[in-house]
Design a protein around this motif. Structure first.
Motif, mmCIF file in Angstrom:
data_model
loop_
_atom_site.group_PDB
_atom_site.id
_atom_site.type_symbol
_atom_site.label_atom_id
_atom_site.label_comp_id
_atom_site.label_asym_id
_atom_site.label_seq_id
_atom_site.Cartn_x
_atom_site.Cartn_y
_atom_site.Cartn_z
ATOM 1 N N ASP A 217 19.700 13.491 62.062
ATOM 2 C CA ASP A 217 19.899 13.094 63.453
ATOM 3 C C ASP A 217 21.275 13.554 63.936
ATOM 4 O O ASP A 217 22.061 14.139 63.178
ATOM 5 C CB ASP A 217 19.698 11.580 63.643
ATOM 6 C CG ASP A 217 20.821 10.729 63.057
ATOM 7 O OD1 ASP A 217 21.821 11.287 62.549
ATOM 8 O OD2 ASP A 217 20.693 9.488 63.106
ATOM 9 N N THR A 218 21.579 13.289 65.192
ATOM 10 C CA THR A 218 22.815 13.808 65.777
ATOM 11 C C THR A 218 24.066 13.149 65.207
ATOM 12 O O THR A 218 25.165 13.667 65.367
ATOM 13 C CB THR A 218 22.796 13.616 67.308
ATOM 14 O OG1 THR A 218 22.575 12.228 67.607
ATOM 15 C CG2 THR A 218 21.688 14.449 67.937
ATOM 16 N N ASP A 219 23.895 12.010 64.517
ATOM 17 C CA ASP A 219 25.037 11.317 63.923
ATOM 18 C C ASP A 219 25.243 11.679 62.448
ATOM 19 O O ASP A 219 26.157 11.143 61.809
ATOM 20 C CB ASP A 219 24.861 9.801 64.046
ATOM 21 C CG ASP A 219 24.911 9.333 65.499
ATOM 22 O OD1 ASP A 219 25.694 9.918 66.269
ATOM 23 O OD2 ASP A 219 24.176 8.402 65.845
ATOM 24 N N GLY A 220 24.389 12.548 61.906
ATOM 25 C CA GLY A 220 24.563 12.986 60.529
ATOM 26 C C GLY A 220 23.738 12.252 59.504
ATOM 27 O O GLY A 220 23.783 12.591 58.318
ATOM 28 N N ALA A 221 22.991 11.216 59.907
ATOM 29 C CA ALA A 221 22.087 10.518 58.990
ATOM 30 C C ALA A 221 20.782 11.317 58.864
ATOM 31 O O ALA A 221 20.548 12.276 59.617
ATOM 32 C CB ALA A 221 21.816 9.106 59.486
ATOM 33 N N PHE A 222 19.916 10.902 57.944
ATOM 34 C CA PHE A 222 18.680 11.638 57.689
ATOM 35 C C PHE A 222 17.491 10.690 57.592
ATOM 36 O O PHE A 222 17.590 9.603 57.014
ATOM 37 C CB PHE A 222 18.765 12.405 56.354
ATOM 38 C CG PHE A 222 19.677 13.595 56.379
ATOM 39 C CD1 PHE A 222 19.181 14.873 56.589
ATOM 40 C CD2 PHE A 222 21.036 13.437 56.187
ATOM 41 C CE1 PHE A 222 20.027 15.967 56.602
ATOM 42 C CE2 PHE A 222 21.900 14.526 56.194
ATOM 43 C CZ PHE A 222 21.388 15.798 56.416
ATOM 44 N N GLY B 282 22.048 19.351 48.647
ATOM 45 C CA GLY B 282 21.318 20.587 48.899
ATOM 46 C C GLY B 282 22.020 21.486 49.899
ATOM 47 O O GLY B 282 22.142 22.702 49.688
ATOM 48 N N LEU B 283 22.504 20.895 50.986
ATOM 49 C CA LEU B 283 23.163 21.695 52.020
ATOM 50 C C LEU B 283 24.469 22.297 51.505
ATOM 51 O O LEU B 283 24.789 23.454 51.796
ATOM 52 C CB LEU B 283 23.425 20.824 53.247
ATOM 53 C CG LEU B 283 22.171 20.371 54.004
ATOM 54 C CD1 LEU B 283 22.504 19.257 54.987
ATOM 55 C CD2 LEU B 283 21.512 21.550 54.722
ATOM 56 N N GLY B 284 25.235 21.519 50.750
ATOM 57 C CA GLY B 284 26.474 22.051 50.201
ATOM 58 C C GLY B 284 26.237 23.179 49.221
ATOM 59 O O GLY B 284 26.970 24.177 49.203
ATOM 60 N N THR B 285 25.187 23.029 48.403
ATOM 61 C CA THR B 285 24.850 24.081 47.450
ATOM 62 C C THR B 285 24.407 25.349 48.168
ATOM 63 O O THR B 285 24.817 26.460 47.806
ATOM 64 C CB THR B 285 23.746 23.601 46.493
ATOM 65 O OG1 THR B 285 24.160 22.379 45.864
ATOM 66 C CG2 THR B 285 23.459 24.638 45.422
ATOM 67 N N PHE C 284 25.812 20.337 56.773
ATOM 68 C CA PHE C 284 26.624 19.595 55.801
ATOM 69 C C PHE C 284 27.808 18.926 56.492
ATOM 70 O O PHE C 284 28.086 17.745 56.270
ATOM 71 C CB PHE C 284 27.130 20.518 54.691
ATOM 72 C CG PHE C 284 28.085 19.832 53.740
ATOM 73 C CD1 PHE C 284 27.609 19.174 52.619
ATOM 74 C CD2 PHE C 284 29.453 19.815 53.992
ATOM 75 C CE1 PHE C 284 28.483 18.504 51.763
ATOM 76 C CE2 PHE C 284 30.334 19.147 53.138
ATOM 77 C CZ PHE C 284 29.840 18.486 52.019
ATOM 78 N N THR C 285 28.511 19.680 57.305
ATOM 79 C CA THR C 285 29.703 19.151 57.967
ATOM 80 C C THR C 285 29.359 17.956 58.852
ATOM 81 O O THR C 285 30.095 16.956 58.898
ATOM 82 C CB THR C 285 30.381 20.252 58.794
ATOM 83 O OG1 THR C 285 30.695 21.357 57.927
ATOM 84 C CG2 THR C 285 31.659 19.751 59.432
ATOM 85 N N GLN C 286 28.221 18.037 59.525
ATOM 86 C CA GLN C 286 27.789 16.929 60.366
ATOM 87 C C GLN C 286 27.487 15.696 59.515
ATOM 88 O O GLN C 286 27.883 14.570 59.851
ATOM 89 C CB GLN C 286 26.545 17.345 61.145
ATOM 90 C CG GLN C 286 26.063 16.331 62.166
ATOM 91 C CD GLN C 286 24.919 16.881 63.009
ATOM 92 O OE1 GLN C 286 24.726 18.099 63.112
ATOM 93 N NE2 GLN C 286 24.149 15.993 63.598
ATOM 94 N N GLY C 287 26.798 15.891 58.401
ATOM 95 C CA GLY C 287 26.460 14.771 57.533
ATOM 96 C C GLY C 287 27.646 14.222 56.780
ATOM 97 O O GLY C 287 27.705 13.020 56.469
ATOM 98 N N ALA C 288 28.616 15.088 56.447
ATOM 99 C CA ALA C 288 29.771 14.674 55.655
ATOM 100 C C ALA C 288 30.737 13.795 56.431
ATOM 101 O O ALA C 288 31.667 13.223 55.846
ATOM 102 C CB ALA C 288 30.514 15.905 55.129
#
Length: 345
Positions: free
Chosen positions: A85-90, A116-119, A137-141
């Motif tokens: 989602d736009t806040d970085g959650a899944f 997975g995204l970082g890899t 990744f950056t959004q989720g991190a």
């Protein structure tokens, strides 16, 4: 990371290359199906971000991926960006009708998505995949989970990014926060674990501390992680073979069961030992990787192979009576992940 595991087991069996045949079978144009009855996909159970994320990890780790493996990575990346989602959650669960059945959250699936995204951002040979994965990744991190294990999975992705880009601040901050969330070993040599219960994928927590010690120049974290991993490996060796903790886990002071053993435990141990081997060069960690590979090839408590060479699928668990012959996504990904530590020569 990969380490120098032998091409043959201690009993002389050849070690196969990581098979992607069944992973292809479990994947459609949307994502990766979670379950199978033997080798037959169970579409009615749908997809989950947890498995798709692990799929992106193994497809991104392939040193010379085929066009088919690259297509799998593309689909898994598309699934994860759709789940975010736009806040970085899944979201975690998508049914076969392509409808999310849950709300976005920061559970284990959030952590694995960032893994997975970082890899992919660090390792994919395709520039556009690296760029898109880095954005997600950056959004989720920017988020933080209250669960240490979710933080650990996310930190594995952060560590991948930092190895490729040491100046990546969001990754460094996430890795540092994850190390704090995991904690440090206690003084009891019989239970040098930060928590009162060992649950699943336990070695991932030790691997994060090892990675934080290396990548963040934090010697105490490195020492703590190696101590945790040493103990974890020692307690899971029985009669000179790997005998991993069961799905029920192990409570400090409680009885330890031997079954059912899950392939995810073996894969997490192989990854952590491979990371430790790369950093230290110590033979104990190379041996840990080899024993993990051997577990799948039959050097386990029951003496039976834990995958089907005809399908390329990993069996779902090791029971007292032998393997559970269902070949779901988690077990197949654990097989692939472990065999990726096989190196020629």
């Amino acid at each position: 990371m990969t380490a120098g595991a032998a091409l043959t087991t201690r009993s002389g069996r050849a070690v196969p290359a990581a098979p992607f045949t069944h992973l292809v079978r479990l994947t459609d144009d949307t994502g990766l199906f979670e379950h199978a009855r033997h080798a037959t996909v169970r579409r009615e159970h749908g997809y989950c971000t947890d498995d798709v994320a692990r799929g992106l990890v193994v497809t991104s780790r392939e040193l010379d991926p085929s066009a088919e493996v690259l297509r799998l990575a593309e689909r898994y990346l598309a699934f994860l960006t759709h789940a975010q989602d736009t806040d970085g959650a899944f979201h975690n669960r998508l049914d076969f009708g392509r409808t999310w059945t849950d709300q976005p959250g920061l559970g284990d699936w959030w952590g694995r998505a960032l893994w997975g995204l970082g890899t992919a951002a660090a390792r994919s040979p395709l520039r556009w995949i690296r760029q898109e994965a880095l954005l997600a990744f950056t959004q989720g991190a920017a988020r933080r989970s209250t669960d240490p294990r979710a933080m650990a999975f996310a930190a594995l992705g952060a560590a991948e990014l930092l190895r490729a880009d040491p100046g990546n601040e969001p990754a460094a901050e996430l890795l540092a926060d994850a190390a704090i969330a995991i904690g440090t070993p206690g003084p009891d040599p019989q239970w040098p674990w930060p928590h009162e219960k060992l649950t699943y994928a336990n070695a991932a927590l030790a691997e994060v501390l090892i990675a934080a010690g290396d990548l963040l120049d934090d010697p105490p974290a490195l020492t703590a992680g190696l101590r945790m991993l040493t103990w974890l490996l020692e307690i899971q060796i029985s009669d000179d073979r790997l005998s991993v903790l069961p799905s029920a886990g192990w409570q400090h002071g409680g009885p330890r069961l031997r079954h059912d053993q899950q392939p995810i435990e073996v894969a997490a141990l192989a990854d952590a030992c491979a990371t430790a081997a790369t950093l230290t060069g110590d033979q104990i960690w190379h041996t840990g990787v080899r024993r993990s590979i051997d577990w799948f090839l039959g050097d386990n408590d029951v003496g039976q192979v834990m995958w089907d060479p005809a399908t390329g699928g990993g069996y779902d668990g090791l029971t007292l009576h032998g393997p559970n012959l269902n070949q779901g996504a988690e077990s197949t990904l654990a097989l692939i992940s472990t065999l990726q530590h096989r190196t020629p020569g």
